[in-house]
Design a protein around this motif. Sequence first.
Motif, mmCIF file in Angstrom:
data_model
loop_
_atom_site.group_PDB
_atom_site.id
_atom_site.type_symbol
_atom_site.label_atom_id
_atom_site.label_comp_id
_atom_site.label_asym_id
_atom_site.label_seq_id
_atom_site.Cartn_x
_atom_site.Cartn_y
_atom_site.Cartn_z
ATOM 1 N N THR A 178 29.586 1.905 -3.708
ATOM 2 C CA THR A 178 28.183 1.955 -4.138
ATOM 3 C C THR A 178 27.277 2.097 -2.912
ATOM 4 O O THR A 178 27.588 1.576 -1.840
ATOM 5 N N THR A 179 26.185 2.804 -3.097
ATOM 6 C CA THR A 179 25.176 2.960 -2.054
ATOM 7 C C THR A 179 23.843 2.521 -2.620
ATOM 8 O O THR A 179 23.417 3.035 -3.657
ATOM 9 N N LEU A 180 23.197 1.558 -1.970
ATOM 10 C CA LEU A 180 21.864 1.128 -2.388
ATOM 11 C C LEU A 180 20.833 1.761 -1.465
ATOM 12 O O LEU A 180 20.863 1.557 -0.252
ATOM 13 N N VAL A 181 19.960 2.554 -2.045
ATOM 14 C CA VAL A 181 18.866 3.180 -1.302
ATOM 15 C C VAL A 181 17.587 2.425 -1.661
ATOM 16 O O VAL A 181 17.119 2.493 -2.799
ATOM 17 N N GLU A 182 17.053 1.673 -0.706
ATOM 18 C CA GLU A 182 15.836 0.902 -0.976
ATOM 19 C C GLU A 182 14.618 1.651 -0.444
ATOM 20 O O GLU A 182 14.613 2.137 0.697
ATOM 21 N N LEU A 183 13.593 1.733 -1.279
ATOM 22 C CA LEU A 183 12.332 2.343 -0.877
ATOM 23 C C LEU A 183 11.287 1.237 -0.771
ATOM 24 O O LEU A 183 10.850 0.676 -1.777
ATOM 25 N N GLU A 184 10.933 0.891 0.451
ATOM 26 C CA GLU A 184 9.997 -0.206 0.700
ATOM 27 C C GLU A 184 8.634 0.124 0.096
ATOM 28 O O GLU A 184 8.041 1.148 0.402
ATOM 29 N N GLY A 185 8.167 -0.763 -0.791
ATOM 30 C CA GLY A 185 6.844 -0.614 -1.395
ATOM 31 C C GLY A 185 6.818 0.138 -2.707
ATOM 32 O O GLY A 185 5.805 0.124 -3.410
ATOM 33 N N ALA A 186 7.916 0.800 -3.075
ATOM 34 C CA ALA A 186 7.936 1.579 -4.318
ATOM 35 C C ALA A 186 8.111 0.666 -5.526
ATOM 36 O O ALA A 186 8.752 -0.382 -5.463
ATOM 37 N N ARG A 187 7.529 1.109 -6.651
ATOM 38 C CA ARG A 187 7.663 0.377 -7.904
ATOM 39 C C ARG A 187 8.661 1.109 -8.806
ATOM 40 O O ARG A 187 9.414 1.960 -8.360
ATOM 41 N N HIS A 188 8.640 0.804 -10.097
ATOM 42 C CA HIS A 188 9.658 1.315 -11.013
ATOM 43 C C HIS A 188 9.610 2.834 -11.154
ATOM 44 O O HIS A 188 10.639 3.467 -11.382
ATOM 45 N N ASP A 189 8.418 3.428 -11.008
ATOM 46 C CA ASP A 189 8.310 4.886 -11.182
ATOM 47 C C ASP A 189 8.773 5.661 -9.953
ATOM 48 O O ASP A 189 8.926 6.884 -9.991
ATOM 49 N N ALA A 191 7.417 6.916 -7.616
ATOM 50 C CA ALA A 191 6.328 7.737 -7.067
ATOM 51 C C ALA A 191 6.801 8.741 -6.012
ATOM 52 O O ALA A 191 6.576 8.556 -4.817
ATOM 53 N N PRO A 192 7.448 9.837 -6.431
ATOM 54 C CA PRO A 192 8.033 10.775 -5.463
ATOM 55 C C PRO A 192 7.020 11.459 -4.551
ATOM 56 O O PRO A 192 7.402 12.009 -3.520
ATOM 57 N N ASP A 193 5.737 11.413 -4.916
ATOM 58 C CA ASP A 193 4.715 11.988 -4.032
ATOM 59 C C ASP A 193 4.315 11.023 -2.919
ATOM 60 O O ASP A 193 3.652 11.425 -1.957
ATOM 61 N N LYS A 194 4.737 9.756 -3.029
ATOM 62 C CA LYS A 194 4.392 8.752 -2.015
ATOM 63 C C LYS A 194 5.599 8.286 -1.197
ATOM 64 O O LYS A 194 5.435 7.807 -0.072
ATOM 65 N N PHE A 195 6.787 8.373 -1.775
ATOM 66 C CA PHE A 195 7.983 7.820 -1.136
ATOM 67 C C PHE A 195 9.063 8.897 -1.029
ATOM 68 O O PHE A 195 9.136 9.788 -1.872
ATOM 69 N N PRO A 196 9.947 8.805 -0.022
ATOM 70 C CA PRO A 196 10.977 9.838 0.187
ATOM 71 C C PRO A 196 12.169 9.688 -0.752
ATOM 72 O O PRO A 196 13.322 9.781 -0.330
ATOM 73 N N VAL A 197 11.892 9.463 -2.026
ATOM 74 C CA VAL A 197 12.956 9.233 -2.991
ATOM 75 C C VAL A 197 13.867 10.445 -3.111
ATOM 76 O O VAL A 197 15.100 10.302 -3.168
ATOM 77 N N VAL A 198 13.287 11.640 -3.125
ATOM 78 C CA VAL A 198 14.095 12.851 -3.316
ATOM 79 C C VAL A 198 15.044 13.056 -2.150
ATOM 80 O O VAL A 198 16.260 13.189 -2.324
#
Length: 209
Positions: A178-189, A191-198
């Motif tokens: 398993t790989t956990l990718v944590e996005l600091e400050g992101a909520r449930h959505d 927000a791909p325009d604010k965080f490097p989720v993609v």
Amino acid sequence: MSELLERDGVRGHLHRPAGAGVAGLVLTHGAGSDCDTKLLRAVTDGFVERGIVVLRFDLPFRQRRASGPPHPSKAAEDRDGVAAAVAVMRELVSVPVWAGGHSYGGRQASMLASERPGLVDALLLLSYPLHPPAKPEKLRTEHLPGLRTPSVVVHGSKDPFATTDEMRSALELIPAPTTLVELEGARHDLAPDKFPVVERAVTAMLDLL
């Protein structure tokens, strides 16, 4: 390049990369949305740019009605919908096939993979809904010990459905990489325009290849 796809009970959008695909991904939505969300569109574009064939599709509950949440009694039908999308993708490509989704969609994909080992080669779980907000005692982990599919979990540190520590503990139940990718400050959505989720989701999934 994308096209509308409706066959074998599957309704969605098929996106093909410019060259030969290196993997296929079936990707679905959460309980309150459909496959046209900003997150799923952004994630789809990111994977297609890296050579992945993506089928972005609506779960059966969303095909039945345009709005409203899924009913718990029909969850098995939604898992059947994920399985149908995987079957369509298997017909289209001869490369590894991944399944994933946002929140409820990802949970159903992971439950399906636990029920049917080997159905998919990897999972992408975006904002896995580990428990209802403010109800950490109601963990949705029963199927995780039976999950033998490599999984990438993308989690926002401010997601009310789980803390990062809770997510880490849950992933320890899975007897597969398993790989956990944590996005600091992101909520449930996410927000791909604010965080490097993609970028981070695509990189983590390609690392599994």
